[in-house]
Design an enzyme around this catalytic site. Structure first.
Site, PDB file in Angstrom:
ATOM      1  CG  ASP A  52      18.933 -23.331  66.964  1.00 16.46           C
ATOM      2  OD1 ASP A  52      18.806 -22.600  65.984  1.00 16.46           O
ATOM      3  OD2 ASP A  52      18.184 -24.286  67.240  1.00 16.46           O
TER       4      ASP A  52
HETATM    5  N1  URA Z   1      17.554 -27.775  64.028  1.00 19.78           N
HETATM    6  C1  URA Z   1      17.434 -27.006  65.119  1.00 19.78           C
HETATM    7  O1  URA Z   1      16.388 -26.959  65.737  1.00 19.78           O
HETATM    8  N2  URA Z   1      18.501 -26.314  65.520  1.00 19.78           N
HETATM    9  C2  URA Z   1      19.680 -26.342  64.916  1.00 19.78           C
HETATM   10  O2  URA Z   1      20.620 -25.700  65.337  1.00 19.78           O
HETATM   11  C3  URA Z   1      19.790 -27.144  63.764  1.00 19.78           C
HETATM   12  C4  URA Z   1      18.702 -27.843  63.348  1.00 19.78           C
END
Ligand code: URA
Length: 242
Positions: free
Chosen positions: A105
């Site tokens: 993310d």
């Molecule tokens: N889980 C999440 O919530 N975000 C990420 O970027 C990777 C795993």
């Protein structure tokens, strides 16, 4: 950038070992200069390499490149963003046409593999291979032990079902707790959704390892090329023939 012996091996001159020998024997020139130094790095797009006086080249479209980056928060794991936001492509050499393996993310930091090897990307992200990914997550408020056990054993977390995972407590403060979490799948926003499901807010989230490949020594915002052994290991995880 690429090691000279790797360039030679990719060009089909000789095995990497034999290429090292040719370098040591002074048979290799880069831009008209003899190179005998082991591990010499060349720019495979610009530098001109001669072996025993004969120019060699590689088909760069076919050359597979593998990088690992330590993504800072704020960078998108996409190749392009219409709104002009920062993307992880800014953290690796542009010429290599790399793309990220899976996603982190925008607000998650940590380890991300970048490659132009579509087979590896496919294999590492395919759920059947259950490639373990390890995160450090700081959440607030401090969850109950029961809720952590619930997440550990997997099941329905509202948005989707998750498999069992490993969670261990790293640090505990009054208002928040930090856990090390290893999941064997990679659903969208999985770690965030897990902790949000039990009523926590995510303070920070960082991925620290993919299988046994860790961030070790790689500073935030930096990238490095993977060693051959590391690529071999990842191919094993992805069940790809070497
Ligand atoms: N889980 C999440 O919530 N975000 C990420 O970027 C990777 C795993």
């Amino acid at each position: 950038m690429m090691r000279l012996q790797k360039f030679m091996a990719t060009a089909g001159v000789a095995s990497r070992r034999a290429s090292e020998k040719l370098i040591a024997e002074g048979k290799v020139n880069v831009n008209g200069r003899k190179v005998t130094e082991m591990g010499f790095q060349i720019n495979e797009y610009k530098d001109i390499v001669h072996v025993r006086g004969k120019r060699i080249s590689v088909n760069l479209k076919e050359a597979k490149m593998y990088y690992v980056i330590n993504k800072p928060r704020g960078y998108l794991s996409t190749s392009k963003d219409e709104r002009g936001r920062k993307t992880v492509l800014e953290l690796v050499p542009k010429e290599d046409r790399l793309y990220p393996v899976g996603r982190l993310d925008q607000n998650t930091s940590g380890i991300l593999i970048m490659t132009n090897d579509g087979d590896l990307t496919y294999g590492l992200t395919h759920p059947k291979h259950e490639v373990p990914k390890t995160y450090v997550v700081k959440v607030s408020p401090v969850p109950t032990k029961e809720n952590i056990s619930k997440l550990r054993s997997g099941g329905d977390i509202g948005v989707y079902k998750i498999r069992a995972c490993e969670i261990s407590l790293r640090t505990l403060e009054e208002e928040n707790a930090t856990y090390v979490v290893t999941i064997h799948e990679g659903k969208n926003r999985q770690v965030r959704n897990m902790f949000e499901y039990i009523g926590c807010e995510i303070v920070t989230l960082k991925r620290i390892a993919i299988g046994e490949l860790s961030l070790k020594g790689l500073r935030l915002g930096k990238s490095r090329q993977l060693e051959d052994e590391e690529v071999k290991y990842l191919k094993e995880l992805a069940e790809i023939e070497n």
